[in-house]
Scaffold this motif. Structure first.
Motif, short mmCIF file in Angstrom:
data_model
loop_
_atom_site.label_atom_id
_atom_site.label_comp_id
_atom_site.label_asym_id
_atom_site.label_seq_id
_atom_site.Cartn_x
_atom_site.Cartn_y
_atom_site.Cartn_z
N PRO A 375 0.81 -1.23 0.00
CA PRO A 375 0.00 0.00 0.00
C PRO A 375 0.84 1.27 0.00
CG PRO A 375 -0.89 -1.59 1.55
CD PRO A 375 0.42 -2.12 1.11
N LEU A 376 1.95 1.27 0.77
CA LEU A 376 2.82 2.44 0.81
C LEU A 376 3.49 2.66 -0.55
CD1 LEU A 376 4.22 4.71 2.38
CD2 LEU A 376 5.96 3.04 3.08
N ARG A 378 2.46 1.65 -3.39
CA ARG A 378 1.44 2.00 -4.39
C ARG A 378 1.20 3.51 -4.40
NH1 ARG A 378 -3.00 -1.48 -2.98
NH2 ARG A 378 -1.95 -3.13 -4.18
N ARG A 379 1.19 4.11 -3.20
CA ARG A 379 0.99 5.57 -3.12
C ARG A 379 2.19 6.32 -3.68
NH1 ARG A 379 -1.49 4.27 1.93
NH2 ARG A 379 0.44 4.70 3.06
N VAL A 380 3.40 5.77 -3.48
CA VAL A 380 4.61 6.46 -3.93
C VAL A 380 4.83 6.30 -5.43
CG1 VAL A 380 7.14 6.51 -3.72
CG2 VAL A 380 5.71 6.26 -1.67
N THR A 381 4.68 5.06 -5.93
CA THR A 381 5.00 4.77 -7.33
C THR A 381 3.81 4.90 -8.26
OG1 THR A 381 4.55 2.38 -7.14
CG2 THR A 381 6.78 3.15 -6.56
N GLY A 382 2.59 4.77 -7.72
CA GLY A 382 1.41 4.79 -8.57
C GLY A 382 1.18 3.48 -9.30
N GLU A 384 -0.01 -0.34 -9.70
CA GLU A 384 -1.10 -1.07 -9.05
C GLU A 384 -0.61 -2.14 -8.08
OE1 GLU A 384 -3.37 -2.85 -12.17
OE2 GLU A 384 -1.74 -4.15 -12.86
N GLY A 386 2.36 -1.85 -6.44
CA GLY A 386 3.36 -1.24 -5.57
C GLY A 386 4.69 -1.14 -6.27
#
Length: 549
Positions: A375-376, A378-382, A384, A386
């Motif tokens: 999840p972390l 995924r937010r940083v790299t965009g 799906e 991670g």
């Protein structure tokens, strides 16, 4: 009225989607529980096998070790056969059923050999080699589990990626039970019950798998992948002097409908620019108009199948060095621990028992990776998932080098204590005043590396294999470990011989207190870094598979 109809349509879609998710969830539950029992049984036999052969059958150490190596080698090669059968003839479901039943018979034979003295030797080996076929199931079971998810659905793709993590989790929980509790039963109660429990577990695993049959999505075998590969090679050679058209849409793809190719159950693959010589196999000439033989004219999807396989091979090869370093968990790490202080209060902890920390580390890192890191990231790299699959495996290669550095640093500290205390007898002398629990960090770091690289590799080979070759390609990925074991053995032999010239003890003598195991760990660190550099070049060159629209 329109709103009612619209709500009705959406409600029906939501119900169908919910039903599909429930079915997938139950299918995965059956597969993960099956996996747990299956690997608890397998590790309940394999973990203590060398001691059983040595002390129960009175084989000498070298014969027992070679017997176990040959047995494990058979289990490493067999997945290729099973993968071919699954893709070409049986499908994954029936291949799994067949080999689970065979392995269950093997466990029964093992139990009989352990219970009846007259049957022990020949019958034991017959049972062992039937059990070895249980090793084929992981590379078939993983893609079968991934098949339960719809790759056209974004939410399903995320669930599929998570499935690989929990699939590996179930293996390690099973191996933890088999390698501890069942080994204790064998050593303290008796081999009859010690092998009887794995036999019971193997039967339970078959029943659990069959119980979930109604929930599974099953694949249809598309035919021999080796035949299709041979057809591309032969057709490309035949048309070596034919020009590839600049308009690539003219390459041959037979009447595809809804994105599906003529290969049973396989999506069409988009053309890629690598290995352009193979494109000649899909060039339609005037002589092909009347209906060419598949040995002369192939579809673009056939050509791309071979290209996919060729692109996977360098990634597969990078796994050999990884496996060679990873093998130190069961070899040099134990030799290192044998000379250290094993006491915790009144109890003595065998060096081999510290591998439990490695297994527990994998179990914990799977949960951390799936629930926190992804999840972390995924937010940083965009992305799906991670990380891209190649990036995930690369992180694991870096962590592996760190594990080798940790082992080398501990060895340097151990050597300094040897010099200070004059302890040069690893077998009979007193242990060093250095707790064996200083090894825990290197086991924990190795577990983290495994979660990134090995689970990532499992997912990568499934995702990047052509639809009609997923069993074979997943089985191929597992063979890098067999070659890594052989590479590790060869490296130890070469290092021992080269460094022991001129009467010197060498880096890895029988008494490692007189050797330089630290130099060996530094060598492995260099190999890991070199392998990482090569891997980065491979990852940059790699082209991800694309399906045709």
């Amino acid at each position: 009225m329109e709103a009612v109809e619209s709500n009705g349509r959406h409600g029906g879609t939501d119900r169908r989607k919910s039903k599909k998710h429930r079915r997938n969830r139950w299918a995965c539950v059956f597969l993960l529980v099956n996996n747990f029992f299956q690997f608890a049984a397998y590790y309940g036999v394999s973990t203590n096998l060398v001691n059983y052969l040595k002390y129960r059958l009175n084989e000498d150490s070298k014969t027992a070790a070679n017997s176990v190596t040959n047995w494990e080698g058979t289990g490493s090669i067999a997945p290729l056969i099973a993968g071919y059968l699954a893709d070409a003839f049986l499908g994954r479901y029936w291949t799994i059923v067949l080999f689970m039943v065979i392995s269950a018979v093997g466990y029964g034979v093992l139990t009989a050999s352990a219970s009846v003295v007259k049957l022990q030797s020949a019958v034991l080996y017959a049972g062992l080699y039937l059990v070895a076929l249980a090793g084929v199931l992981e590379p078939i079971m993983a893609p079968f589990g991934a098949d339960q998810f719809d790759e056209s659905d974004e939410e399903e793709r995320d669930r599929q990626s998570s499935f690989f993590n929990w699939f590996y989790f179930s293996i390690d929980v099973g191996s933890l039970l088999g390698g501890t509790v069942l080994v204790w039963v064998q050593s303290n109660v008796g081999p009859g019950l010690g092998y009887g429990i794995p036999a019971l577990f193997s039967v339970v695993s078959v029943l659990v798998f069959l119980a979930g049959s109604a929930t599974y999505r099953r694949d249809q075998p598309p035919g021999s992948p080796l035949t299709r590969i041979a057809q591309v090679v032969v057709a490309a050679v035949r048309k070596f002097d034919v020009e590839t058209p600049s308009d690539l849409s003219l390459l041959h793809e037979c009447d595809a409908v809804d994105g599906m190719s003529v290969i049973q159950g396989s999506r069409r693959l988009a053309h890629t620019g690598q290995f352009r010589l193979l494109d000649k196999a899909a060039v339609e000439t005037a002589s092909d108009k009347a209906g060419a033989s598949p040995w002369r004219l192939c579809t673009v999807t056939q050509v791309e199948e071979l290209k996919c396989l060729l692109r996977l091979l360098p990634v597969w090869a990078s796994g050999i060095i990884y496996a060679a370093a990873y093998t130190q968990v069961t070899t040099t790490f134990i030799l290192q621990g044998d000379t250290m202080d094993p006491r915790i209060g009144r109890f003595k902890i065998p060096a081999a028992a510290l591998s439990v920390f490695h297994t527990v580390s994998v179990i914990l890192w799977v949960a951390i990776y799936d629930r926190a890191i992804v999840p972390l990231a995924r937010r940083v790299t965009g992305h799906e998932r991670g990380f891209t699959q190649l990036a995930r495996m690369g992180v694991g290669l870096v962590i592996l080098a760190v594990a080798m550095v940790a082992a080398g640093a501990l060895e340097v500290a151990r050597k300094r204590l040897i010099a200070r205390h004059g302890v040069y007898a690893a077998a009979d002398g007193p242990s060093l005043p250095l707790s064996i629990f200083w090894q825990v960090p290197q086991y924990v770091v190795m577990g983290a590396s495994e979660v990134f690289t090995l689970i990532g590799q499992m997912e990568f080979f499934y995702d990047q294999a052509p639809d009609a070759m997923r069993s074979l390609c997943s089985a191929l990925s597992s063979t890098s470990f067999a070659l890594g074991d052989y590479a590790s053995s060869a490296l130890v032999v070469v290092v021992a011989r080269v460094t022991a010239r001129g009467g010197r003890p060498g880096w890895i003598p029988d008494d490692i207190n007189r050797g330089h195991l630290d130099y060996f760990f530094w060598l492995l660190t260099v190999l890991c870094i070199g392998n990482l550099v090569a891997y980065l070049l491979i990852a940059r060159w790699y082209t991800y598979k694309k399906t045709a629209r």
